[in-house]
Design a protein around this motif. Structure first.
Motif, PDB file in Angstrom:
ATOM      1  N   ARG A 183       0.832  -1.204   0.000  1.00  0.00           N
ATOM      2  CA  ARG A 183       0.000   0.000   0.000  1.00  0.00           C
ATOM      3  C   ARG A 183       0.871   1.260   0.000  1.00  0.00           C
ATOM      4  O   ARG A 183       0.597   2.233  -0.712  1.00  0.00           O
ATOM      5  CB  ARG A 183      -0.930  -0.020   1.224  1.00  0.00           C
ATOM      6  CG  ARG A 183      -2.041  -1.073   1.123  1.00  0.00           C
ATOM      7  CD  ARG A 183      -3.094  -0.846   2.196  1.00  0.00           C
ATOM      8  NE  ARG A 183      -2.557  -1.044   3.537  1.00  0.00           N
ATOM      9  CZ  ARG A 183      -2.523  -2.209   4.179  1.00  0.00           C
ATOM     10  NH1 ARG A 183      -3.000  -3.311   3.586  1.00  0.00           N
ATOM     11  NH2 ARG A 183      -2.035  -2.304   5.400  1.00  0.00           N
ATOM     12  N   LYS A 184       1.931   1.198   0.808  1.00  0.00           N
ATOM     13  CA  LYS A 184       2.837   2.343   0.857  1.00  0.00           C
ATOM     14  C   LYS A 184       3.526   2.553  -0.498  1.00  0.00           C
ATOM     15  O   LYS A 184       3.714   3.689  -0.950  1.00  0.00           O
ATOM     16  CB  LYS A 184       3.882   2.107   1.947  1.00  0.00           C
ATOM     17  CG  LYS A 184       4.796   3.301   2.180  1.00  0.00           C
ATOM     18  CD  LYS A 184       5.749   3.005   3.330  1.00  0.00           C
ATOM     19  CE  LYS A 184       6.664   4.200   3.586  1.00  0.00           C
ATOM     20  NZ  LYS A 184       7.606   3.928   4.699  1.00  0.00           N
ATOM     21  N   LYS A 214       2.307   1.780  -3.448  1.00  0.00           N
ATOM     22  CA  LYS A 214       1.348   2.390  -4.373  1.00  0.00           C
ATOM     23  C   LYS A 214       1.268   3.891  -4.142  1.00  0.00           C
ATOM     24  O   LYS A 214       1.233   4.693  -5.083  1.00  0.00           O
ATOM     25  CB  LYS A 214      -0.017   1.753  -4.193  1.00  0.00           C
ATOM     26  CG  LYS A 214      -0.094   0.321  -4.701  1.00  0.00           C
ATOM     27  CD  LYS A 214      -1.487  -0.246  -4.484  1.00  0.00           C
ATOM     28  CE  LYS A 214      -1.564  -1.695  -4.976  1.00  0.00           C
ATOM     29  NZ  LYS A 214      -2.912  -2.283  -4.749  1.00  0.00           N
ATOM     30  N   ARG A 215       1.219   4.269  -2.850  1.00  0.00           N
ATOM     31  CA  ARG A 215       1.154   5.694  -2.539  1.00  0.00           C
ATOM     32  C   ARG A 215       2.405   6.426  -3.039  1.00  0.00           C
ATOM     33  O   ARG A 215       2.330   7.524  -3.599  1.00  0.00           O
ATOM     34  CB  ARG A 215       0.987   5.868  -1.020  1.00  0.00           C
ATOM     35  CG  ARG A 215       0.745   7.335  -0.616  1.00  0.00           C
ATOM     36  CD  ARG A 215       0.438   7.459   0.868  1.00  0.00           C
ATOM     37  NE  ARG A 215       1.583   7.097   1.698  1.00  0.00           N
ATOM     38  CZ  ARG A 215       1.700   5.959   2.365  1.00  0.00           C
ATOM     39  NH1 ARG A 215       0.727   5.046   2.305  1.00  0.00           N
ATOM     40  NH2 ARG A 215       2.772   5.691   3.095  1.00  0.00           N
ATOM     41  N   GLY A 245       2.296   6.948  -6.794  1.00  0.00           N
ATOM     42  CA  GLY A 245       1.498   8.123  -7.145  1.00  0.00           C
ATOM     43  C   GLY A 245       2.268   9.410  -6.913  1.00  0.00           C
ATOM     44  O   GLY A 245       2.250  10.337  -7.742  1.00  0.00           O
TER      45      GLY A 245
END
Length: 487
Positions: free
Chosen positions: A264-265, A267-268, A271
């Protein structure tokens, strides 16, 4: 064998002679025929030549009478002439026909002779073949007889060789049997010795086997004890591994949770990275545009600077030319005034005072153009001048010569220059060779400083006054920057 070869050679020679006799006789007949043919040919040629001459004469006579016939007008005389001409032509034709018949008869005779020669050659060939066949029969008979004799001789020799070989073979067999018997006795003796050694080895091996058996039984007992001990260690290690497996499973679960969090980190962060890339692209575009503008400004300023430098050089050259022209004009005027003063002084000394007069020699009278003596002054002289500042004998400074009045150091005080040179002399000893340093120890302080500075400037390739001025100016600027930075 030699008598046989001679006999065969004699038979071959006799047969060859019988055959060649026929050939010799045929060659002799051919030679005789050719000689007769040559003689007949000569006679025939002579006869033909005589006939040709007589025929030619007769034809000329006949032709000459035809000329007379053209002149005759009486028919009876003409008839008689024609009759005579006819008779002569008939005689000529008869002679020709006779010659032809003789030649035909000769040709017929030659044909008969040719047939006889062919028949004779055929008889000779038959005789030659008979003699050759007879010689072949004799030679075959002789060769067969000689072959039988040779075979008998070979059989006798072969029989003798077989007998000799059989005797040698029997002797070799007897010697071989005796040798084999000796080897057999020796082998039996060795077998007995080996049996004794074998019995001794059996006893020794039994003793060694018993001792080894006892040792192996002890080793087996020890190994059984070690096996029991290893089983206990194995069970203990198995329990430890099961415990470690449980711990690893728990850690794996924790790692799974951490991995999901990291994804998740990630992916962030992806972005965020895309946003930063967008910003970077926009900034690069803006910076590129600014760079292009600045580049254009730089080129424009550079062009202006070059134009300004060109103008400065142009003005400097024009100013220098103008200064030189004014200098030359003033120098010419001053030299004219000096010349007038010299003339007046000469008149005063010679006419008024009655004294001898010598024209004084001033250096500037021979000078043409502006004085630039400081540029050509050597570094050694400048060092000597700078080092003598404030250290003159009796408290007096040396008075410079008239031609050295131009100050070579421009706006640099001589005391400052002297201080800089003394510092260089003290700090730059590494630029001087050791031999030179050792030789400078015996000199005084002033001379030692002068020599050291000369060597240092030679190492630094400082050869003119301009180079020295630039060096001193550099040190002063560096000192000023250092002071400004410290404040």
């Amino acid at each position: 064998v030699p008598p046989t070869s001679q006999k065969l050679a004699k038979l071959l020679f006799d047969g060859t002679q019988m055959v060649t006799d026929i050939q010799v006789a045929a060659d002799l007949r051919e030679m005789q025929r050719r000689a007769e043919e040559a003689e007949l040919k000569l006679q025939r040629v002579e006869k033909l030549e005589n006939e040709a001459k007589s025929s030619t004469n007769k034809m000329e006579e006949i032709i000459s009478k035809w000329v007379l016939a053209k002149e005759m007008r009486i028919l009876q005389e003409l008839w008689q002439l024609l009759s005579q001409q006819q008779q002569q032509c008939t005689l000529l034709l008869e002679a020709k026909n006779k010659l032809i018949s003789d030649l035909q008869q000769d040709l017929k005779t030659r044909d008969e002779q040719y047939e006889q020669a062919i028949q004779k050659q055929s008889d000779d060939i038959y005789l030659l073949l008979e003699r050759m066949e007879e010689q072949i029969r004799h030679m075959l008979k002789s060769y067969r007889h000689e072959l039988l004799q040779i075979e008998k001789a070979f059989e006798l020799e072969q029989q003798e060789l077989r007998n000799n070989s059989r005797k040698k073979w029997e002797e070799a067999i007897r010697a071989h049997n005796a040798q084999e018997l000796e080897h057999l006795h020796a082998r039996m003796r060795k077998v007995e010795e080996f049996e004794e050694q074998l019995s001794q080895l059996q006893v020794q091996d039994e003793e060694e086997y018993n001792s080894m058996k006892r040792q192996m039984e002890n080793d087996v007992q020890n190994l059984e004890k070690q096996i029991e001990h290893m089983k206990a260690i194995y069970r203990l290690n198995q329990e430890k591994l099961e415990h470690n497996l449980q711990v690893l499973k728990k850690r794996n679960e924790e790692n799974t949770i951490i991995r999901s969090q990291q994804k998740r980190k990630l992916k962030r962060l992806h972005g965020l990275l895309s946003n930063l890339r967008t910003k970077l692209a926009s900034q690069e575009k803006r910076f590129r545009e600014e760079n292009q503008g600045l580049t254009a400004d730089y080129k424009r300023f550079t062009k202006q600077c070059k134009e300004m430098q060109r103008r400065m050089r142009h003005f400097a050259v024009s100013d220098a030319e103008q200064f030189t022209e004014i200098w030359l004009m003033n120098e010419k005027e001053a030299k004219g005034l000096m010349r007038k003063a010299f003339d007046a002084d000469c008149i005063i000394h010679t006419q008024q005072l009655g004294l001898p007069w010598e024209e004084p020699q001033y250096w500037f009278l021979n000078n043409v153009g502006p004085i630039r003596s400081y540029k050509t002054k050597t570094v050694t002289k400048m060092i000597a001048e700078i080092l003598t500042v404030g250290s003159g004998k009796g408290g007096k400074q040396p008075t410079p010569k008239t031609e050295d009045r131009a100050t070579p150091l421009q706006n640099i005080p001589k005391k400052t220059a002297k201080r800089i040179l003394e510092l260089m002399s003290n700090e730059l000893d590494f630029l001087i060779e050791r031999k030179v340093l050792r030789s400078l120890i015996i000199l005084g302080r002033h001379e030692r400083t002068h020599k050291k500075l000369t060597s240092i400037f030679e190492a630094l390739k400082i050869n003119t006054g301009d180079d020295l001025c630039q060096l001193l100016d550099f040190f002063l600027k560096y000192k000023a920057q250092d002071v400004a930075a410290s404040q």
